[in-house]
Motif scaffolding. Structure first.
Motif, PDB file in Angstrom:
ATOM      1  N   GLU A  61       0.817  -1.213   0.000  1.00  0.00           N
ATOM      2  CA  GLU A  61       0.000   0.000   0.000  1.00  0.00           C
ATOM      3  C   GLU A  61       0.854   1.268   0.000  1.00  0.00           C
ATOM      4  OE1 GLU A  61      -3.295   2.116  -0.510  1.00  0.00           O
ATOM      5  OE2 GLU A  61      -3.186  -0.077  -0.505  1.00  0.00           O
ATOM      6  N   ARG A  64       2.136   1.809  -3.483  1.00  0.00           N
ATOM      7  CA  ARG A  64       1.065   2.278  -4.372  1.00  0.00           C
ATOM      8  C   ARG A  64       0.794   3.760  -4.164  1.00  0.00           C
ATOM      9  NH1 ARG A  64      -2.073  -1.176  -7.255  1.00  0.00           N
ATOM     10  NH2 ARG A  64      -1.633  -3.378  -6.949  1.00  0.00           N
ATOM     11  N   ARG A  65       0.789   4.207  -2.929  1.00  0.00           N
ATOM     12  CA  ARG A  65       0.543   5.633  -2.663  1.00  0.00           C
ATOM     13  C   ARG A  65       1.685   6.500  -3.163  1.00  0.00           C
ATOM     14  NH1 ARG A  65      -2.971   6.324   2.783  1.00  0.00           N
ATOM     15  NH2 ARG A  65      -4.328   4.559   2.385  1.00  0.00           N
TER      16      ARG A  65
END
Length: 189
Positions: A61, A64-65
């Motif tokens: 995550e 991805r950010r």
């Protein structure tokens, strides 16, 4: 700061403009897999693109950010980055991009130009040039040079079914009959 140590090229822009330029170049690179720009911009964009693909290989995550913060159109390109490109470079430890110097794009400024491309992709210039060299050698009945053999080894190393893809490209290039037309033109002169 003439002659001083710098961590990156400033490209004649302030910080915000430079970051926007590099983000735009990297977004275009992920979208089209090959871009043509000045050599200095290509070298700086290469650094950011390598980091972006490394983030994609982590696939968590946080990565991805971070990638979403770099790309201008993340909704369109994140699936490609975290899908196709992550799988393509899963076995490669680094060196996901290549910068090839070209003739200047603009005849007025004469700035050194370059092509920034993703390696092992459908638009890989080295792959196409190697296939053309092998096809020419086979057509003329000549043995391959050491450089051609080394390039064959390099272009198929990290590709799935690399030998089959190369043979397909050789057949495609061989059907164009490029070697005979060039050699016939040279012999007639």
């Amino acid at each position: 700061m003439a002659g001083g140590l710098t961590k990156y090229r400033h490209l004649g822009r302030n910080s915000a403009h430079r970051q926007a330029l590099l983000r735009n170049l990297v977004t275009s690179l992920i979208k089209y897999e090959s871009i043509h720009t000045t050599w200095h911009k290509a070298k700086e964009a290469q650094r950011m693109a390598e980091k972006l693909i490394t983030l994609a290989k982590r696939d968590n995550e946080t990565a991805r950010r971070s990638a979403q913060g770099i790309l201008f159109t993340p909704e369109a390109l994140l699936p490609k980055l975290f899908g196709e490109l992550k799988d393509r470079y899963a076995l490669r430890a680094g060196g996901y991009t290549r910068v090839l110097r070209t003739e200047p794009k603009d005849k007025y400024s004469q700035a050194p130009s370059a092509i920034l491309e993703l390696v092992d992709g459908p638009k890989d210039m080295r792959f196409a040039m190697t296939a053309a060299a092998v096809a020419r050698d086979r057509e003329l009945g000549k043995p391959h040079t050491d450089v051609t053999l080394k390039n064959v080894e390099k272009v198929i190393r990290f590709r799935k079914d690399g030998q089959k893809q190369l043979e397909d490209m050789i057949a495609k290039v061989g059907s164009l009959k490029l070697g005979t037309s060039n050699s016939a033109a040279v012999e007639s002169k």
